[in-house]
Motif scaffolding. Structure first.
Motif, PDB file in Angstrom:
ATOM      1  N   TYR A  95      -2.970   4.771   5.939  1.00  0.00           N
ATOM      2  CA  TYR A  95      -2.430   3.556   6.555  1.00  0.00           C
ATOM      3  C   TYR A  95      -3.362   2.368   6.290  1.00  0.00           C
ATOM      4  O   TYR A  95      -2.902   1.259   5.992  1.00  0.00           O
ATOM      5  CB  TYR A  95      -2.260   3.740   8.064  1.00  0.00           C
ATOM      6  CG  TYR A  95      -1.020   4.487   8.478  1.00  0.00           C
ATOM      7  CD1 TYR A  95       0.252   4.005   8.177  1.00  0.00           C
ATOM      8  CD2 TYR A  95      -1.110   5.680   9.197  1.00  0.00           C
ATOM      9  CE1 TYR A  95       1.395   4.688   8.574  1.00  0.00           C
ATOM     10  CE2 TYR A  95       0.030   6.368   9.591  1.00  0.00           C
ATOM     11  CZ  TYR A  95       1.283   5.870   9.276  1.00  0.00           C
ATOM     12  OH  TYR A  95       2.418   6.555   9.667  1.00  0.00           O
ATOM     13  N   ALA A  96      -4.675   2.598   6.404  1.00  0.00           N
ATOM     14  CA  ALA A  96      -5.642   1.507   6.221  1.00  0.00           C
ATOM     15  C   ALA A  96      -5.504   0.881   4.836  1.00  0.00           C
ATOM     16  O   ALA A  96      -5.540  -0.354   4.699  1.00  0.00           O
ATOM     17  CB  ALA A  96      -7.060   2.035   6.421  1.00  0.00           C
ATOM     18  N   ALA A 148       7.068   3.165  12.191  1.00  0.00           N
ATOM     19  CA  ALA A 148       7.777   1.918  12.483  1.00  0.00           C
ATOM     20  C   ALA A 148       6.832   0.727  12.377  1.00  0.00           C
ATOM     21  O   ALA A 148       7.199  -0.335  11.834  1.00  0.00           O
ATOM     22  CB  ALA A 148       8.397   1.989  13.878  1.00  0.00           C
ATOM     23  N   LEU A 149       5.617   0.891  12.880  1.00  0.00           N
ATOM     24  CA  LEU A 149       4.638  -0.193  12.816  1.00  0.00           C
ATOM     25  C   LEU A 149       4.257  -0.489  11.377  1.00  0.00           C
ATOM     26  O   LEU A 149       4.179  -1.653  10.961  1.00  0.00           O
ATOM     27  CB  LEU A 149       3.403   0.205  13.628  1.00  0.00           C
ATOM     28  CG  LEU A 149       2.346  -0.874  13.861  1.00  0.00           C
ATOM     29  CD1 LEU A 149       2.933  -2.063  14.607  1.00  0.00           C
ATOM     30  CD2 LEU A 149       1.164  -0.293  14.637  1.00  0.00           C
ATOM     31  N   CYS A 150       4.033   0.550  10.598  1.00  0.00           N
ATOM     32  CA  CYS A 150       3.683   0.376   9.190  1.00  0.00           C
ATOM     33  C   CYS A 150       4.791  -0.362   8.436  1.00  0.00           C
ATOM     34  O   CYS A 150       4.531  -1.282   7.655  1.00  0.00           O
ATOM     35  CB  CYS A 150       3.426   1.738   8.547  1.00  0.00           C
ATOM     36  SG  CYS A 150       2.926   1.667   6.811  1.00  0.00           S
ATOM     37  N   ILE A 192       4.949  -4.054   9.264  1.00  0.00           N
ATOM     38  CA  ILE A 192       3.848  -4.835   8.702  1.00  0.00           C
ATOM     39  C   ILE A 192       3.956  -4.960   7.191  1.00  0.00           C
ATOM     40  O   ILE A 192       3.801  -6.048   6.623  1.00  0.00           O
ATOM     41  CB  ILE A 192       2.494  -4.190   9.067  1.00  0.00           C
ATOM     42  CG1 ILE A 192       2.268  -4.228  10.576  1.00  0.00           C
ATOM     43  CG2 ILE A 192       1.342  -4.897   8.346  1.00  0.00           C
ATOM     44  CD1 ILE A 192       1.094  -3.384  11.042  1.00  0.00           C
ATOM     45  N   THR A 193       4.224  -3.830   6.520  1.00  0.00           N
ATOM     46  CA  THR A 193       4.167  -3.805   5.054  1.00  0.00           C
ATOM     47  C   THR A 193       5.532  -3.791   4.391  1.00  0.00           C
ATOM     48  O   THR A 193       5.624  -3.935   3.175  1.00  0.00           O
ATOM     49  CB  THR A 193       3.379  -2.576   4.570  1.00  0.00           C
ATOM     50  OG1 THR A 193       4.130  -1.382   4.852  1.00  0.00           O
ATOM     51  CG2 THR A 193       2.024  -2.488   5.268  1.00  0.00           C
ATOM     52  N   GLY A 194       6.576  -3.570   5.184  1.00  0.00           N
ATOM     53  CA  GLY A 194       7.918  -3.483   4.616  1.00  0.00           C
ATOM     54  C   GLY A 194       8.232  -2.112   4.050  1.00  0.00           C
ATOM     55  O   GLY A 194       9.317  -1.886   3.517  1.00  0.00           O
ATOM     56  N   LYS A 195       7.281  -1.166   4.198  1.00  0.00           N
ATOM     57  CA  LYS A 195       7.456   0.180   3.650  1.00  0.00           C
ATOM     58  C   LYS A 195       6.914   1.210   4.636  1.00  0.00           C
ATOM     59  O   LYS A 195       5.990   0.920   5.398  1.00  0.00           O
ATOM     60  CB  LYS A 195       6.683   0.325   2.333  1.00  0.00           C
ATOM     61  CG  LYS A 195       7.065  -0.679   1.255  1.00  0.00           C
ATOM     62  CD  LYS A 195       6.102  -0.580   0.087  1.00  0.00           C
ATOM     63  CE  LYS A 195       6.394  -1.654  -0.960  1.00  0.00           C
ATOM     64  NZ  LYS A 195       5.394  -1.637  -2.064  1.00  0.00           N
ATOM     65  N   PRO A 196       7.463   2.427   4.602  1.00  0.00           N
ATOM     66  CA  PRO A 196       6.829   3.507   5.370  1.00  0.00           C
ATOM     67  C   PRO A 196       5.509   3.882   4.706  1.00  0.00           C
ATOM     68  O   PRO A 196       5.154   3.331   3.654  1.00  0.00           O
ATOM     69  CB  PRO A 196       7.857   4.645   5.270  1.00  0.00           C
ATOM     70  CG  PRO A 196       8.575   4.373   3.984  1.00  0.00           C
ATOM     71  CD  PRO A 196       8.642   2.883   3.857  1.00  0.00           C
TER      72      PRO A 196
END
Length: 497
Positions: A426-427, A473-475, A478-482
């Motif tokens: 994720y980071a 969902a948060l990812c 933020i990034t538009g992608k899982p």
């Protein structure tokens, strides 16, 4: 008849009272691992069990469940955040009511005693001292899995405590898909690199290291009016509100890297906790999203920022002024190569960004085998050593550098380890998105300015609490992608090759 506003206020008061008890227990936990005298262990186990039992009883009373259900029935009268708080609290209630109070009390006491046993075993460098306590703890965690319920593997039930979307099936597939690319990258890096890290093992005095670490975490944005740092056997972060966040570190005078990156890692956790909305104390909206997201914050600061060249372009001259005798003959280029040197090693917390995930995979395998009943605690040492030989090609010389090195088992944290890899993945995805939105980010870092980076994390992650959605969902928001591990592999390849 109470109106919805009054009912919601009743909910807030109950949730905050439960939080008071849990955070009071957390204070005693922190003291146990930092300042508590050895002879206080037995009484401390009892105190913690009492507080956690009281919190569990207050949380699982039928009246609280009825209140939550009543609010769910009136959810169209709540704001979006209020509705999410009730939904998440009801999920927590349904889970906690599956655990009898007597079981919660016994588990808490067992964890306290297991921690003390782990400390004793560390002092003697002997896993067999810890094994009986671990055996009892594994048995209780197996019971917990049975009480919570699962469909495929008992470890699934425990994983949900740390990452709701995780399962043995998902993690097996993830580690299987990542192992070969990481092995291939490892071979390429080992064939190319020639970094000398010997100077990191010169003598770095304890007091000077301590002052350096305190300076560094303040530079990153840690608020010392809302937290403090201390020494412990194993670095950790805990909090009692967003206004009182504690971090710990450890110091090895013959290993500069040990303290510096544990400070940065724990500061990443602490910055997340200090960024949670204090007005939502005790509510899901005031709690972190998941352990994977929490680990994404620590790994983000530790590696994406703290092992980057721009970071040390600014801080290396300052570090040299702190340790002139140790670093006056070392160039920035040599230092940067050393702190990113890839080499199979024994200690997870001190390992490089690439081989780190083999350490995590080993612990995941053992967690799964212990909880699944495929591994006896009496065989942990042998299994550990076998997996280190198989995955990293190294011999484990003793228990402190082997099966006793991590504190997690003594805390009963079965299901935690996979979040270290998930957090790293994720980071990397968050780091890529941040640089896309702020092309000047690395230049700012090279000037000692991380204000905009922290603000970006606060806006996108910290202030959302649990009500910003689960990790996936948060990812995606933020990034538009899982989650996509390609971002991590690209990040590592660019840095190391």
């Amino acid at each position: 008849m109470n109106n919805t506003k009054d009912l919601y206020q009743q909910y807030v008061e109950r949730a905050q009272k439960i939080a008071d008890l849990n955070y009071a227990a957390a204070v005693l936990d922190w003291d146990r691992e930092t300042y508590m005298p050895v002879k206080g262990a037995a009484a401390r186990a009892r105190q913690l069990a009492t507080l956690r039992g009281m919190a569990h009883q207050l949380f699982t009373e039928k009246s609280y469940g009825d209140l939550l259900q009543n609010l769910l029935d009136k959810s169209d009268e709540l704001s979006g955040k209020e509705k999410q708080n009730i939904i998440l609290s009801k999920e927590d209630f349904d889970k906690q009511t599956k655990l009898p109070s007597a079981f919660v009390h016994e588990l808490s006491e067992t964890i306290s005693r297991a921690y003390q046993s782990w400390m004793d075993a560390r002092k003697q460098n002997n896993f067999t001292v810890f094994e009986p306590a671990l055996n009892k703890l594994v048995s209780l965690k197996q019971q917990e899995a049975d009480l919570l319920g699962y469909s495929a593997h008992p470890y699934d039930a425990l994983l949900k405590d740390y990452e709701k979307s995780a399962s043995v099936k998902m993690l097996d597939e993830l580690f299987e898909s990542m192992t070969k690319p990481l092995q291939d990258l490892l071979s390429k890096v080992l064939a190319k690199q020639n970094a000398d890290a010997g100077f990191l093992h010169r003598h770095y005095p304890k007091d000077t290291q301590w002052n350096w670490g305190m300076y560094l975490i303040k530079e990153l944005g840690f608020d010392f009016e809302a937290g403090r740092q201390d020494i412990s056997e194993h670095p950790f972060t805990t909090n009692f509100s967003s206004q009182d966040v504690r971090v710990t570190t450890r110091i090895d005078e013959q290993d500069f890297a040990n303290m510096t990156w544990s400070c940065i890692h724990e500061a990443g956790h602490a910055l997340y906790e200090q960024g949670l909305p204090n007005a939502d104390y005790g509510l899901p909206s005031g709690e972190f999203a998941s352990l994977s997201i929490h680990e994404s914050q620590s790994r983000f600061w530790e590696n994406c920022v703290g092992r980057s060249l721009p970071f040390w372009q600014y801080y290396f001259p300052k570090l040299q002024s702190c340790f002139p005798a140790q670093l006056q003959d070392i160039s920035l280029e040599k230092f940067y190569g050393a702190i990113n040197k890839v080499q199979p090693s024994l200690i997870r917390t001190e390992s490089d960004e690439l081989t780190y995930h083999f350490h995590v995979r080993i612990r995941y395998i053992m967690d799964k085998e212990l909880i699944g009943g495929n591994l006896s605690t009496k065989n942990v040492r042998e299994r550990w050593n076998e997996l280190y030989k198989e995955n990293l090609g190294i011999e484990v010389p003793d228990d402190n550098r082997g099966s006793l090195q991590d504190v997690h088992w003594s805390h009963g944290s079965f299901g935690y380890f996979p979040t270290y890899s998930l957090g790293s993945f994720y980071a990397a995805q968050f780091w890529a998105k941040l640089k896309e939105e702020n092309p000047s980010a690395e230049k700012e870092i090279s000037e000692g300015n991380v204000t905009n980076i922290l603000s970006w994390l606060r806006k996108n992650i910290h202030t959302k609490g649990r009500t910003g959605g689960d990790s996936e969902a948060l990812c995606k928001s933020i990034t538009g992608k899982p989650l996509q591990t390609v971002a991590f592999l690209e990040y590592l390849t660019q840095k190391l090759l």
